[in-house]
Design a protein around this motif. Structure first.
Motif, PDB file in Angstrom:
ATOM      1  N   ASP A  66     133.472  39.731  29.266  1.00  0.00           N
ATOM      2  CA  ASP A  66     132.344  39.154  29.995  1.00  0.00           C
ATOM      3  C   ASP A  66     131.898  40.196  31.012  1.00  0.00           C
ATOM      4  O   ASP A  66     132.546  40.381  32.047  1.00  0.00           O
ATOM      5  N   THR A  68     129.513  40.247  33.102  1.00  0.00           N
ATOM      6  CA  THR A  68     129.073  39.741  34.413  1.00  0.00           C
ATOM      7  C   THR A  68     130.255  39.593  35.371  1.00  0.00           C
ATOM      8  O   THR A  68     130.067  39.608  36.582  1.00  0.00           O
ATOM      9  N   GLN A  69     131.463  39.473  34.819  1.00  0.00           N
ATOM     10  CA  GLN A  69     132.667  39.332  35.643  1.00  0.00           C
ATOM     11  C   GLN A  69     133.588  40.548  35.545  1.00  0.00           C
ATOM     12  O   GLN A  69     134.677  40.532  36.123  1.00  0.00           O
ATOM     13  N   LEU A  71     135.376  41.241  33.085  1.00  0.00           N
ATOM     14  CA  LEU A  71     136.578  40.596  32.569  1.00  0.00           C
ATOM     15  C   LEU A  71     136.803  40.990  31.118  1.00  0.00           C
ATOM     16  O   LEU A  71     135.877  40.966  30.303  1.00  0.00           O
ATOM     17  N   GLU A 135     128.617  32.412  31.762  1.00  0.00           N
ATOM     18  CA  GLU A 135     127.712  31.559  32.537  1.00  0.00           C
ATOM     19  C   GLU A 135     126.727  30.818  31.634  1.00  0.00           C
ATOM     20  O   GLU A 135     126.469  29.630  31.801  1.00  0.00           O
TER      21      GLU A 135
END
Length: 150
Positions: A66, A68-69, A71, A135
């Motif tokens: 991910d 955006t994180q 991760l 998200e």
């Protein structure tokens, strides 16, 4: 994650909603530093089922990222075709069920596990990489490869 196979049957855990990732799934969990990945798979099967697996074979890797994180989540997948011991009477992760592998996909399970399930029983290994936007719950990109035994 370690799929435990006994002839034509596999052992699955019916995880309740309260544990997250509800539905049927193979035993598995986190790696405790500094244990090896394979030792973690063996330990998790023992903790979740009571069985001591043997003849464990690496089957493949799933990777979920991910951006955006920042991760990266990796799942190392194994198949165990022999074991010792008895199933736990009160398993900590959910009900244990031996099911014929040809009927397993009829059970409620997460789509990612359903897609991965047949790969445990094919010759060779696999590698899946998913770029995931958590998200918005959408896959942005995916790479799926299967490697034959040579």
């Amino acid at each position: 994650m370690c799929m435990v196979q006994d002839g034509d049957k596999v052992l699955l855990i019916n995880r309740p909603e309260s544990k997250g990732i509800p539905g049927y799934i193979a035993p598995g969990g986190k790696v405790d530093f500094p244990e090896s990945i394979v030792d973690a798979a063996i330990r998790e099967v023992k903790e979740e089922t009571g069985l001591q697996v043997k003849d464990i074979v690496f089957k493949g890797l799933d990777e979920f990222c991910d951006p955006t994180q920042s991760l990266r989540y990796m799942v190392f997948n194994y198949l165990a075709t022999s074991f010792e011991g008895e199933l736990l009477a009160q398993p900590p992760e959910g009900e244990l069920l031996w099911v014929h592998k040809d009927e397993a996909l009829n059970l409620p399970m997460q789509s990612w596990f359903k897609r991965r399930f047949p790969l445990f029983f094919r010759p060779g290994t696999f590698e899946y990489h998913f770029l995931w936007d958590k998200e918005n719950e959408v896959t942005l990109a995916e790479t799926m490869k299967e490697y034959e035994v040579v």
